[in-house]
Scaffold this motif. Structure first.
Motif, PDB file in Angstrom:
ATOM      1  N   GLU A  34      36.954  47.199  41.099  1.00 36.54           N
ATOM      2  CA  GLU A  34      37.149  46.416  42.314  1.00 36.54           C
ATOM      3  C   GLU A  34      36.274  45.174  42.225  1.00 36.54           C
ATOM      4  O   GLU A  34      35.067  45.275  41.991  1.00 36.54           O
ATOM      5  CB  GLU A  34      36.787  47.213  43.562  1.00 36.54           C
ATOM      6  CG  GLU A  34      37.047  46.447  44.840  1.00 36.54           C
ATOM      7  CD  GLU A  34      36.766  47.247  46.098  1.00 36.54           C
ATOM      8  OE1 GLU A  34      36.659  46.620  47.175  1.00 36.54           O
ATOM      9  OE2 GLU A  34      36.646  48.484  46.020  1.00 36.54           O
ATOM     10  N   LEU A  35      36.909  44.016  42.388  1.00 39.73           N
ATOM     11  CA  LEU A  35      36.207  42.741  42.372  1.00 39.73           C
ATOM     12  C   LEU A  35      36.368  42.075  43.733  1.00 39.73           C
ATOM     13  O   LEU A  35      37.352  42.307  44.431  1.00 39.73           O
ATOM     14  CB  LEU A  35      36.787  41.829  41.291  1.00 39.73           C
ATOM     15  CG  LEU A  35      36.777  42.361  39.857  1.00 39.73           C
ATOM     16  CD1 LEU A  35      37.436  41.355  38.919  1.00 39.73           C
ATOM     17  CD2 LEU A  35      35.363  42.686  39.403  1.00 39.73           C
ATOM     18  N   ALA A  61      40.460  41.854  37.318  1.00 36.82           N
ATOM     19  CA  ALA A  61      40.244  43.277  37.609  1.00 36.82           C
ATOM     20  C   ALA A  61      40.992  44.145  36.599  1.00 36.82           C
ATOM     21  O   ALA A  61      40.443  45.119  36.069  1.00 36.82           O
ATOM     22  CB  ALA A  61      40.687  43.606  39.034  1.00 36.82           C
ATOM     23  N   ARG A  99      41.679  45.310  43.667  1.00 30.56           N
ATOM     24  CA  ARG A  99      41.355  46.703  43.328  1.00 30.56           C
ATOM     25  C   ARG A  99      42.463  47.281  42.448  1.00 30.56           C
ATOM     26  O   ARG A  99      43.629  47.276  42.828  1.00 30.56           O
ATOM     27  CB  ARG A  99      41.232  47.528  44.605  1.00 30.56           C
ATOM     28  CG  ARG A  99      40.879  48.979  44.370  1.00 30.56           C
ATOM     29  CD  ARG A  99      40.741  49.748  45.673  1.00 30.56           C
ATOM     30  NE  ARG A  99      39.753  49.145  46.562  1.00 30.56           N
ATOM     31  CZ  ARG A  99      40.021  48.677  47.783  1.00 30.56           C
ATOM     32  NH1 ARG A  99      41.229  48.754  48.275  1.00 30.56           N
ATOM     33  NH2 ARG A  99      39.079  48.147  48.519  1.00 30.56           N
ATOM     34  N   THR A 100      42.080  47.789  41.291  1.00 36.01           N
ATOM     35  CA  THR A 100      43.063  48.406  40.404  1.00 36.01           C
ATOM     36  C   THR A 100      43.518  49.737  40.973  1.00 36.01           C
ATOM     37  O   THR A 100      42.741  50.457  41.598  1.00 36.01           O
ATOM     38  CB  THR A 100      42.489  48.648  38.990  1.00 36.01           C
ATOM     39  OG1 THR A 100      41.339  49.506  39.086  1.00 36.01           O
ATOM     40  CG2 THR A 100      42.098  47.342  38.314  1.00 36.01           C
TER      41      THR A 100
END
Length: 149
Positions: A34-35, A61, A99-100
């Motif tokens: 999460e970035l 991400a 967020r992946t």
């Protein structure tokens, strides 16, 4: 690299655009990245998040997830984006996150098997972009990992 700050510094070194966009690592743990990025360096003429910035942070991400998973599996390779599609759902008026989503374990196993045979590996993943707690976009990307010679 276990510490978020170390990961962030690596990201800034490997992809300088991340630092220019003031990207922060919120989480980079097994199976999840999460970035976060603020509005100011990513603002457009309408005082909202520039679409290219949202796509770039989502791509970062995904790239970081693949890179970190390679590390965890003890594998090496050059991670690259092959294809991506960004869908924008809402205007973003402030800081935003990318967020992946979880990747199927079988997909990671196929990636590892290809690399162990000296072949290029492919992996498709999805990254959600959120602003103010609401989904604002979604990136689907295909990443490739080239084996190191």
């Amino acid at each position: 690299m276990k510490d978020k700050q170390q990961i962030e510094q690596y990201l800034y070194q490997a992809i300088p655009l991340a630092q220019a966009m003031a990207v922060r690592v919120v989480a980079a743990e097994e199976g999840r990245v999460e970035l976060e990025a603020p509005l100011e360096p990513n603002i457009n003429h309408c005082a909202t998040v520039f679409g290219g910035s949202a796509a770039a942070v989502a791509t970062l991400a995904g790239w970081l997830l693949v890179y970190r998973t390679l590390q965890a599996l003890g594998l090496r390779g050059q991670v690259m984006v092959r294809r991506s599609q960004m869908d924008y759902q809402k205007t973003m008026h402030g800081a935003f996150t990318a967020r992946t989503l979880p990747v199927n374990e079988a997909a990671w196993q196929r990636m590892a098997a290809a690399l162990s045979k000296g072949r290029m590996a492919r992996l498709t993943l999805v990254v959600n972009v959120e602003c103010a707690g609401q989904q604002a976009g979604r990136l689907e990307g295909e990443f490739v990992v080239l084996p190191l010679s």
